[in-house]
Design an enzyme around this catalytic site. Structure first.
Site, short mmCIF file in Angstrom:
data_model
loop_
_atom_site.label_atom_id
_atom_site.label_comp_id
_atom_site.label_asym_id
_atom_site.label_seq_id
_atom_site.Cartn_x
_atom_site.Cartn_y
_atom_site.Cartn_z
N LYS A 1 15.43 -4.22 -3.10
CA LYS A 1 14.66 -4.47 -1.88
C LYS A 1 15.52 -4.56 -0.63
CE LYS A 1 10.43 -6.12 -3.94
NZ LYS A 1 9.51 -7.23 -4.19
N ARG B 1 11.71 -8.98 -12.51
CA ARG B 1 11.15 -7.64 -12.37
C ARG B 1 12.22 -6.73 -11.79
NH1 ARG B 1 8.70 -4.59 -8.51
NH2 ARG B 1 6.95 -3.29 -9.13
C1 7PM Z 1 8.76 -2.51 -0.77
C2 7PM Z 1 8.17 -3.69 -1.13
C3 7PM Z 1 9.03 -1.55 -1.68
C4 7PM Z 1 7.86 -3.88 -2.42
C5 7PM Z 1 8.72 -1.74 -2.99
C6 7PM Z 1 8.12 -2.92 -3.36
C7 7PM Z 1 6.70 -6.87 -6.60
C8 7PM Z 1 5.61 -6.49 -7.36
C9 7PM Z 1 6.26 -4.84 -6.13
C10 7PM Z 1 7.18 -8.21 -6.69
C11 7PM Z 1 5.45 -8.58 -8.29
C12 7PM Z 1 8.89 -2.69 -5.67
C13 7PM Z 1 7.87 -3.18 -4.75
N1 7PM Z 1 7.12 -5.82 -5.86
N2 7PM Z 1 4.98 -7.32 -8.20
N3 7PM Z 1 5.34 -5.20 -7.06
N4 7PM Z 1 6.52 -9.01 -7.56
N5 7PM Z 1 4.84 -9.44 -9.10
O1 7PM Z 1 10.05 -3.06 -5.46
O2 7PM Z 1 8.13 -8.65 -6.04
O3 7PM Z 1 8.57 -1.94 -6.59
S1 7PM Z 1 6.29 -3.29 -5.39
#
Ligand code: 7PM
Length: 275
Positions: A221, A255
């Site tokens: 991130k 995750r």
């Molecule tokens: C920007 C923001 C790009 C977030 C990509 C993402 C989470 C999630 C995602 C999290 C839970 C990614 C994400 N992030 N579900 N889904 N917690 N529970 O890195 O932090 O894939 S999407």
């Protein structure tokens, strides 16, 4: 602590790795559906061999500025994938969705965990999650994915996020949901500045002591990129370090994209803890 679903038990007395399944249909656009599923299953097998116990499947892009995906499109992407993973592997499957229909259709083919970045705020999501009686991750987000990074503001980020998760949990329990099915997530990157994100990482233990397992998703991130001044492709060590710090501060579900590397870091930490 432990999670239970579909006759499986997940022991949370030590951190578990949730591997993110990269499934972007656009990038395989000229290949047939079987080929796409095959690629995804190969990736799942690799993550399971590397130490993941949960596979996170998502059909809606939640990136900032991302286009919303229709219900039918999300069903078409997610349900066959959940079904295929379930047929081949006995791992835990979580589905990254906010839509009630995707939750119920995924449950029919073997989903174990609902992973909702909108914490069951979409129509019928709360009642559906309660009815399915599966472990459910409630994540905090300020605003909506398309605009959430415009101007994040908190009076006190830890207290505000804590209050939100407590309120969503209270509603879930009021509707008949079970406390043992609740998972908390502060939502790194979802309507937060770099400072907010690192304060939440520092204070992860404040969440972990509330009685619900804490899931942490920092992998690749921008909070890492901001500190390191590195692109997404260059954030491996930062991601592993972030996951380890979250685990040390009480997160029990990590995750991540980079399963093997995170598993190594956790093994070293556990060797120290067990010495
Ligand atoms: C920007 C923001 C790009 C977030 C990509 C993402 C989470 C999630 C995602 C999290 C839970 C990614 C994400 N992030 N579900 N889904 N917690 N529970 O890195 O932090 O894939 S999407």
């Amino acid at each position: 602590m432990k999670l239970q679903a579909n006759n499986k038990v997940l022991d949370l007395s030590h951190p578990q790795i949730m591997g993110i399944l990269n499934f972007t249909p656009d990038s395989f656009s000229d290949s047939g559906q079987f080929f796409q599923l095959d690629k995804a299953l190969f990736q799942v097998e690799k993550m399971l061999n590397a130490g993941a116990s949960i596979i996170d499947i998502g059909g809606e892009s939640t990136r900032p500025n991302a286009q919303e995906v229709s219900e039918q499109e999300e069903l078409n992407r997610v349900v066959p994938l959940v079904e295929a993973v379930r047929k081949r592997f006995d791992c835990w499957i979580s589905v990254d969705t906010s839509k009630a229909m995707v939750m119920s259709e995924s449950a029919k083919v073997g989903m174990d965990i609902i992973n909702d970045i909108r914490a069951l705020q979409e129509p019928d999501a709360l009642t559906t999650a309660v009815k399915l009686a599966l472990p459910t991750c409630l994540m905090h987000m300020q605003g909506q994915p398309r605009t959430m990074q415009a101007n994040p503001y908190y009076k006190n980020v830890v207290e505000d996020v804590l209050e939100f998760l407590q309120n969503r949990t209270a509603l879930f329990l009021q509707q008949g949901g079970k406390a043992e099915n609740v998972i908390w997530d502060v939502g790194f990157g979802f309507g937060k500045t770099v400072q907010h994100n690192f304060t939440l990482l520092q204070q992860q233990a404040r969440f972990a002591v509330q009685g619900y397992p804490v899931l942490a998703g920092l992998s690749r991130k921008s909070m890492l990129g901001a500190v390191l001044d590195k692109t997404v492709e260059q954030r491996l060590i930062g991601s592993v370090t972030g996951a380890l710090l979250a685990a040390q501060n009480g997160a029990t579900i990590l995750r991540v994209h980079d399963v093997a590397e995170t598993a190594d870091a956790l093994k070293i930490w556990q060797a120290m803890m067990n010495a």
